[in-house]
Design an enzyme around this catalytic site. Structure first.
Site, PDB file in Angstrom:
ATOM      1  N   ASP A  70      -4.197 -12.879   3.160  1.00  0.00           N
ATOM      2  CA  ASP A  70      -5.452 -12.484   3.795  1.00  0.00           C
ATOM      3  C   ASP A  70      -6.671 -12.742   2.908  1.00  0.00           C
ATOM      4  OD1 ASP A  70      -4.468 -10.551   2.122  1.00  0.00           O
ATOM      5  OD2 ASP A  70      -4.483  -8.929   3.595  1.00  0.00           O
TER       6      ASP A  70
ATOM      7  N   ASP B 241      -2.438 -10.652  -2.528  1.00  0.00           N
ATOM      8  CA  ASP B 241      -3.063 -10.174  -1.292  1.00  0.00           C
ATOM      9  C   ASP B 241      -4.542  -9.867  -1.565  1.00  0.00           C
ATOM     10  OD1 ASP B 241      -1.928  -8.759   1.504  1.00  0.00           O
ATOM     11  OD2 ASP B 241      -3.756  -7.814   0.733  1.00  0.00           O
TER      12      ASP B 241
ATOM     13  N   HIS C 117      -6.143  -7.372  -0.614  1.00  0.00           N
ATOM     14  CA  HIS C 117      -6.299  -5.931  -0.848  1.00  0.00           C
ATOM     15  C   HIS C 117      -5.556  -5.514  -2.117  1.00  0.00           C
ATOM     16  CE1 HIS C 117      -6.618  -6.462   3.611  1.00  0.00           C
ATOM     17  NE2 HIS C 117      -7.691  -5.705   3.405  1.00  0.00           N
TER      18      HIS C 117
ATOM     19  N   HIS D 134       0.815  -1.222   0.000  1.00  0.00           N
ATOM     20  CA  HIS D 134       0.000   0.000   0.000  1.00  0.00           C
ATOM     21  C   HIS D 134       0.848   1.273   0.000  1.00  0.00           C
ATOM     22  CE1 HIS D 134      -3.611  -2.303   0.395  1.00  0.00           C
ATOM     23  NE2 HIS D 134      -3.311  -2.763   1.600  1.00  0.00           N
TER      24      HIS D 134
HETATM   25 ZN   LIG Z   1      -3.951  -7.281   2.639  1.00  0.00          ZN
END
Ligand SMILES: [Zn+2]
Length: 301
Positions: free
Chosen positions: A238, A157, A159, A120
């Site tokens: 995740d 991931d 995200h 991120h």
């Molecule tokens: Zn993540």
């Protein structure tokens, strides 16, 4: 990150325990990371971003000596403590050291068990538990310092790797392939304008079988066409069914399958060269089992 935060030191303990219990740790060569050089971080980050974080870290230490709080907030989910700056340098340094070792032929591939995660972290902004974009730094480093012409970044991931996208979008030397739950944290990402991005938003509750089909249809042909000379993996776990930070339905076998596909591409085009870096994964048991599955394929044990 502070008490009760999911991005906690126990994540790495859980991985260590799993390596110990299964005996897998005995089959791996282990190396300690060194801190990244600022000049290498600047391959992916603005100098101003580095200076701002450094300043925040220094101020925090000064304030703590004066009896102030032990954490400084970067965003509502992300804070740093007095060790964060050094830990973030080591995390990016691990990816760089792994790149050097793999390029030198000392290792075919490497997994970096690092915190804080990186995907991120944008060119000029820390967010979402991330400070430096470990994978983007390493990918840029392989191009700049080892003279590679084409690399790939794969992000599984749950995200969206918005930071990586921010750094690599438009750089035709880097093909970025990912899937991620959408709509979800962080905002944006469903539209990927740059031609070097194959970012696949998928709805909550998507299962492994559907992900595999997407990967075969959308990632693999692009990876084959790109012929990456090295592959970097943002290995977040995740999207696991048991992970409450996401709502996807992957299991250990899906991570093994994904890793094998990545490895197949690496074998065909990149002399097997893979550097994988831990990103998310917050259910400690599922994280440890998924990392084990990932490592068994990477190490062939
Ligand atoms: Zn993540």
């Amino acid at each position: 990150m502070g008490q009760g935060h999911p991005e906690c030191p126990e994540r790495l303990d859980a991985i260590e325990d799993r390596l110990l219990i299964t005996g897998l740790g005995d089959a791996l060569e282990r190396r300690e990371a060194t801190a990244a050089a600022l000049a290498d971080l600047e391959l992916a980050h603005d100098r101003l971003h580095l200076a701002a974080l450094r300043g925040l870290s220094d101020n925090l230490r000064d304030d703590m000596l004066a009896g102030g709080p032990s954490h400084a907030m970067v965003d509502p989910d992300t804070s740093l403590n007095e060790h964060t700056w050094d830990a973030a340098l080591m995390a990016a340094g691990a990816a760089i050291d792994a790149t050097d070792a793999v390029m030198a032929g000392e290792l075919e591939n490497a997994f970096c068990a690092v915190r804080p995660p990186g995907h991120h972290a944008m060119r000029n902004r820390a967010m979402g538990f991330c400070f430096f974009n470990n994978v983007a730094v390493a990918a840029k480093y392989a191009l700049a310092r080892h003279g590679l012409r084409r690399v790939a970044v794969i992000d599984f991931d749950v995200h969206h790797g918005n930071g990586t996208e921010d750094i690599v979008a438009g750089d035709e030397r880097i093909l970025m392939c990912s899937f991620f739950q959408h709509p979800f944290y962080p905002e944006g990402g469903a539209r990927s304008d740059a031609p070097n991005l194959v970012n696949l938003p998928v709805p909550a509750y998507t299962r492994g079988m559907d992900v595999r089909e997407l990967v075969e249809m959308m990632w693999l042909p692009r990876l084959e066409a790109h012929r990456p000379q090295m592959i970097f993996v943002s290995a977040g776990f995740d999207a696991h069914r048991e992970d409450d930070l996401g709502q996807m339905g992957l299991v250990e076998q899906d991570y093994a399958w994904l890793t094998q596909r990545i490895k197949d591409v690496a074998r065909r085009h990149a002399k097997g060269r893979i550097v994988s870096c831990l990103e998310g994964g917050y259910n400690l048991s599922a994280l440890a089992r998924s990392v084990e599955a990932h490592l068994r394929v990477l190490a062939e044990v």
